[in-house]
Structures are given as C-alpha cells and as structure tokens.
Design a protein around this motif. Structure first.
Motif, PDB file in Angstrom:
ATOM      1  N   TYR A 303     -23.539  69.196 -43.109  1.00  0.00           N
ATOM      2  CA  TYR A 303     -22.814  67.927 -43.069  1.00  0.00           C
ATOM      3  C   TYR A 303     -21.584  67.976 -43.969  1.00  0.00           C
ATOM      4  CZ  TYR A 303     -26.838  65.649 -40.762  1.00  0.00           C
ATOM      5  OH  TYR A 303     -27.832  65.281 -39.892  1.00  0.00           O
ATOM      6  N   ARG A 304     -21.736  68.601 -45.132  1.00  0.00           N
ATOM      7  CA  ARG A 304     -20.592  68.688 -46.037  1.00  0.00           C
ATOM      8  C   ARG A 304     -19.477  69.532 -45.426  1.00  0.00           C
ATOM      9  NH1 ARG A 304     -20.348  71.151 -52.240  1.00  0.00           N
ATOM     10  NH2 ARG A 304     -18.072  71.166 -52.382  1.00  0.00           N
ATOM     11  N   ALA A 305     -19.835  70.660 -44.810  1.00  0.00           N
ATOM     12  CA  ALA A 305     -18.825  71.508 -44.181  1.00  0.00           C
ATOM     13  C   ALA A 305     -18.071  70.741 -43.099  1.00  0.00           C
ATOM     14  CB  ALA A 305     -19.485  72.758 -43.592  1.00  0.00           C
ATOM     15  N   CYS A 306     -18.796  69.994 -42.273  1.00  0.00           N
ATOM     16  CA  CYS A 306     -18.155  69.217 -41.214  1.00  0.00           C
ATOM     17  C   CYS A 306     -17.296  68.098 -41.804  1.00  0.00           C
ATOM     18  CB  CYS A 306     -19.217  68.640 -40.283  1.00  0.00           C
ATOM     19  SG  CYS A 306     -20.106  69.879 -39.324  1.00  0.00           S
ATOM     20  N   TRP A 307     -17.770  67.469 -42.873  1.00  0.00           N
ATOM     21  CA  TRP A 307     -16.997  66.426 -43.554  1.00  0.00           C
ATOM     22  C   TRP A 307     -15.680  66.983 -44.073  1.00  0.00           C
ATOM     23  CZ3 TRP A 307     -15.977  66.108 -48.967  1.00  0.00           C
ATOM     24  CH2 TRP A 307     -15.442  64.889 -49.395  1.00  0.00           C
ATOM     25  N   GLU A 308     -15.714  68.184 -44.654  1.00  0.00           N
ATOM     26  CA  GLU A 308     -14.484  68.795 -45.148  1.00  0.00           C
ATOM     27  C   GLU A 308     -13.545  69.162 -43.998  1.00  0.00           C
ATOM     28  OE1 GLU A 308     -15.030  71.955 -47.922  1.00  0.00           O
ATOM     29  OE2 GLU A 308     -16.151  70.715 -49.340  1.00  0.00           O
ATOM     30  N   MET A 309     -14.103  69.603 -42.887  1.00  0.00           N
ATOM     31  CA  MET A 309     -13.269  69.877 -41.717  1.00  0.00           C
ATOM     32  C   MET A 309     -12.563  68.615 -41.249  1.00  0.00           C
ATOM     33  SD  MET A 309     -15.743  72.451 -39.526  1.00  0.00           S
ATOM     34  CE  MET A 309     -14.681  72.431 -38.082  1.00  0.00           C
ATOM     35  N   ASP A 310     -13.272  67.500 -41.229  1.00  0.00           N
ATOM     36  CA  ASP A 310     -12.680  66.235 -40.796  1.00  0.00           C
ATOM     37  C   ASP A 310     -11.593  65.752 -41.744  1.00  0.00           C
ATOM     38  OD1 ASP A 310     -14.175  66.012 -38.475  1.00  0.00           O
ATOM     39  OD2 ASP A 310     -15.781  64.867 -39.431  1.00  0.00           O
ATOM     40  N   ARG A 311     -11.706  66.088 -43.007  1.00  0.00           N
ATOM     41  CA  ARG A 311     -10.683  65.710 -43.993  1.00  0.00           C
ATOM     42  C   ARG A 311      -9.422  66.549 -43.854  1.00  0.00           C
ATOM     43  NH1 ARG A 311     -12.560  63.593 -49.509  1.00  0.00           N
ATOM     44  NH2 ARG A 311     -10.782  64.835 -50.175  1.00  0.00           N
ATOM     45  N   GLY A 312      -9.527  67.689 -43.175  1.00  0.00           N
ATOM     46  CA  GLY A 312      -8.358  68.525 -42.950  1.00  0.00           C
ATOM     47  C   GLY A 312      -8.044  69.491 -44.064  1.00  0.00           C
ATOM     48  N   GLY A 313      -8.887  69.566 -45.077  1.00  0.00           N
ATOM     49  CA  GLY A 313      -8.644  70.486 -46.184  1.00  0.00           C
ATOM     50  C   GLY A 313      -9.301  71.834 -45.958  1.00  0.00           C
ATOM     51  N   PRO A 314      -9.150  72.771 -46.918  1.00  0.00           N
ATOM     52  CA  PRO A 314      -9.802  74.082 -46.798  1.00  0.00           C
ATOM     53  C   PRO A 314     -11.317  73.918 -46.771  1.00  0.00           C
ATOM     54  CG  PRO A 314      -8.119  74.098 -48.524  1.00  0.00           C
ATOM     55  CD  PRO A 314      -8.331  72.662 -48.140  1.00  0.00           C
TER      56      PRO A 314
END
Length: 382
Positions: A303-314
């Motif tokens: 979930y954290r990895a997907c959340w970071e993807m949605d934020r557009g960051g590395p």
C-alpha cells in the motif's frame, strides 16, 4: 497518517470481491481451478469486473484509478478467484502491456487497442525475457533494425506470459547491442503480423492456466506508429511498467494470502487430533499467526509503494521492498498452509498445493528476490 479506507473505496473492494466470487465459484467451496488454460470467456469476465481497465483512463474504457485503488481491485480478485494463473495473466496484461502503451504509445494505436484491452476483447503479452537475457535486460539479442517507416525485428523471446494466446505483444529489442540499456526500443506487435511466429506453451510448475511460451521474429516489420516513445527509450519504458507490475500485480498475492489464512483458520477450528481441535496446539496456531504477520507486513509495504506512486515521487525503494516482502510472504505462507493442512494439503481438493506451486514463481518473475535486494541495497546507499 491515515490507515482507513473511504466508504467508496471499501464498497469498491467488496463489490469486486463479490463479483469475482460469483464469476469464479470455488468447486466444492474451496478447490483449485480446473486444469487447462484460461478461456476467453473468463478473460471477458475480468473485463466486466473492471480489473483489466482499472488503471486506464475512462476515455479508453477504464476506471481511471490510481495505483493504490487499482491494487485493491487486484487484491480483491486475487482473493476471490482461486485460479491464480488467470489473475496473474490479467495483471501482466494490464501492467506490463496496457500501462506502457498508455504512457508511451502513439494516439492512433492507443485509441485502437486500449479500449479492447480494458474490455478483455484483446489479450496482451509482454516480451522482454530471452533465453540468455533474464534479469540482465541490457543484453538483448533480439534486434530492431531501422528501415524506412519503422523497424524490422529478428530474434526470439522466451517466457512470454499469455504469449500463445495473445492478440497484442509489447516487445523490447535493441537497435545497438553495444549501447546496453540505451539501445533498447519498445514496440507493439499485433498477432498476424508477417514474420511473427508464436511457439507452443511451456509445461510449468504452477500458474497452469496462464500459457507462456516463446515468440520469434523473422524479418518482422513494425511501423513507426507502433514504436513506444522513441528509439532507445525502451529500457526506461520497461522500468516504468515494472513499477506498476511489482506494486499492483503483486496485490493478487496479498489476496491469495488472505484466502489461505481464512482456509487455515477454518481448518484448524474443525480438524481434530488427539481429541482436540488442532487450533489448540501451539505449533499450529503460531504457524497461522506467522502467516498473518507476514501478510499484514507485506500488505502495508505494498500500500505504501502504491501511495508513493500516486504522489508522483520516487518510489523505487518502496516498490522493491514491497515486491520482496509480498513474494517471500506468499511462498512462506503457502508452505505453511500445506503444513497446517497436513496430508490433505498435499491433495488437490482444497487448492492448497496449487497455491504453493503458484507462489514459487513470484520470487522469480518481475525481478528475482535477489534483484530486489540489490535494488534496495543501492537505494539505501550500500
């Protein structure tokens, strides 16, 4: 920090789970899928459920969901459908094929193919791996020779998931082997293209319903319109697709682990030995607790990895941690489930042995566990 789902997100998960269970009922309430490759009608069901187009924009027939909401859809399907090969093939179709086409394809090709990929009327396959180029994708032997109006491809790809049945292939070839990653180019090749030869499916340990095999290019012309991005951008495009695959595809294993924990709890409550429920034996209850611990740890990392993807960051570190945790949890959890079920877990009736066979390749495809550890080591400065 917020760990709850909105009412809409939770409703979507429950709706997808219910629709999946209705579409793919378990034989005898729990058993494994029927032998043989998936059927086109099953693929279309996944299109109707919304899995195939979850991450695609509504303009192309998708749901327009971000990575996190897409992962929840895949998780629900992975939990509700015991045919993990079918779900895996569908996830590979979406994340390794439709997503790079969305991000880097020409508009005419996107308009023609993406709605059908979202609906399930077309099946896509990713062709990167070669007999001598697995983890080291900088050393491809399939060559893309520039010609007027496009490229001509020559060479063989291996372990192409969905390959024997696919209508569309997202393939990667090198325009200059000496340039390594900088020489790789991505292309879209449609079935029936002259010079495209589709091999017979492999016999595999697991994922039995997802056909995989070789495809060969012999003077296969690909028009410029079908090139993804530009010449030499293929490695970057492939890594982009791997981000989606390593995060969202592996949500299916979170769903599978949910199902295994449920089955083990139910079995431990019912099964009796030495005059007691086996749930009362610490060796059994602690084994199931360890399954649950690995599941929830892996789920949060995903979930954290997907959340970071949605934020557009590395998100490289989080994605690698997620992929490693989920795949290793799937393998360990499936092995534990076999032990909890004992001799019954070795039989096909409950689908436990199939879950183990389906879990083994999770530590190999989309970058092996060792490759993920290398990525993590690099990201933390080792």
């Amino acid at each position: 920090m917020e760990f709850s789902w909105t009412a809409g997100q939770q409703a979507r998960y429950e709706d997808v789970l219910a629709a999946t269970r209705d579409a793919f009922p378990r034989p005898d309430g729990a058993g494994a899928a029927e032998p043989g490759f998936f059927r086109r009608e099953d693929w279309l069901k996944l299109g109707e459920i919304g899995m195939l187009g979850a991450s695609l924009p509504t303009a192309y027939g998708g749901q327009g969901l971000g990575a996190l909401d897409t992962a929840r859809v895949v998780e629900a399907v992975g939990r509700g459908c015991t045919d993990t090969g079918l779900v895996f093939g569908a996830a590979a179709h979406t994340f390794a094929c439709a997503m790079p086409l969305l991000g880097f394809g020409s508009e005419p090709v996107k308009k023609r193919l993406l709605p059908e990929l979202a609906a399930g009327t077309l099946i896509a396959a990713n062709a990167m791996t070669e007999p001598d180029a697995g983890s080291d994708s900088s050393r491809l032997s399939v060559v893309a020779r520039p010609v007027d109006g496009g490229f001509v491809l020559d060479g063989t790809k291996s372990f192409v998931t969905n390959g024997p049945m696919a209508d569309v292939y997202v393939a990667y070839a090198t325009v200059n082997p000496k340039m390594g990653f900088l020489g790789v180019t991505g292309v879209v090749v449609e079935r029936g293209t002259p010079g495209l030869l589709v091999g017979e499916p492999f016999e595999k340990m697991g994922m039995a319903s997802a056909p995989a095999g070789r495809i060969t290019f012999q003077d296969c012309f690909v028009p410029q319109e079908n090139v993804l991005g530009g010449a030499g951008q293929g490695a970057a495009i492939f890594q982009y697709s791997m981000g989606w695959e390593r995060a969202c595809l592996f949500a299916l294993y979170v769903g599978l682990l949910d199902r295994l924990v449920e089955q083990c709890v139910a079995h431990a409550r019912e099964r009796r030995q030495f005059g007691r429920r086996i749930a009362e034996f610490q060796a059994v209850s602690h084994r199931i607790v360890d399954m649950k611990l690995r599941l929830e740890s892996a789920r949060l990392l995903l979930y954290r990895a997907c959340w970071e993807m949605d934020r557009g960051g590395p998100a490289t570190l989080s994605i690698a941690l997620s992929k490693l945790a989920v795949s290793e949890a799937a393998l360990a959890g499936a092995m534990d489930a076999v032990r909890v079920f004992g001799g019954r877990g070795y039989l096909r009736d409950d689908g436990i042995e199939a879950a183990l066979r389906d879990a083994v390749p999770s530590t190999i495809f989309s970058g092996t566990s060792d490759i993920q550890r290398q990525l993590i080591a690099k990201e933390i400065g080792l």
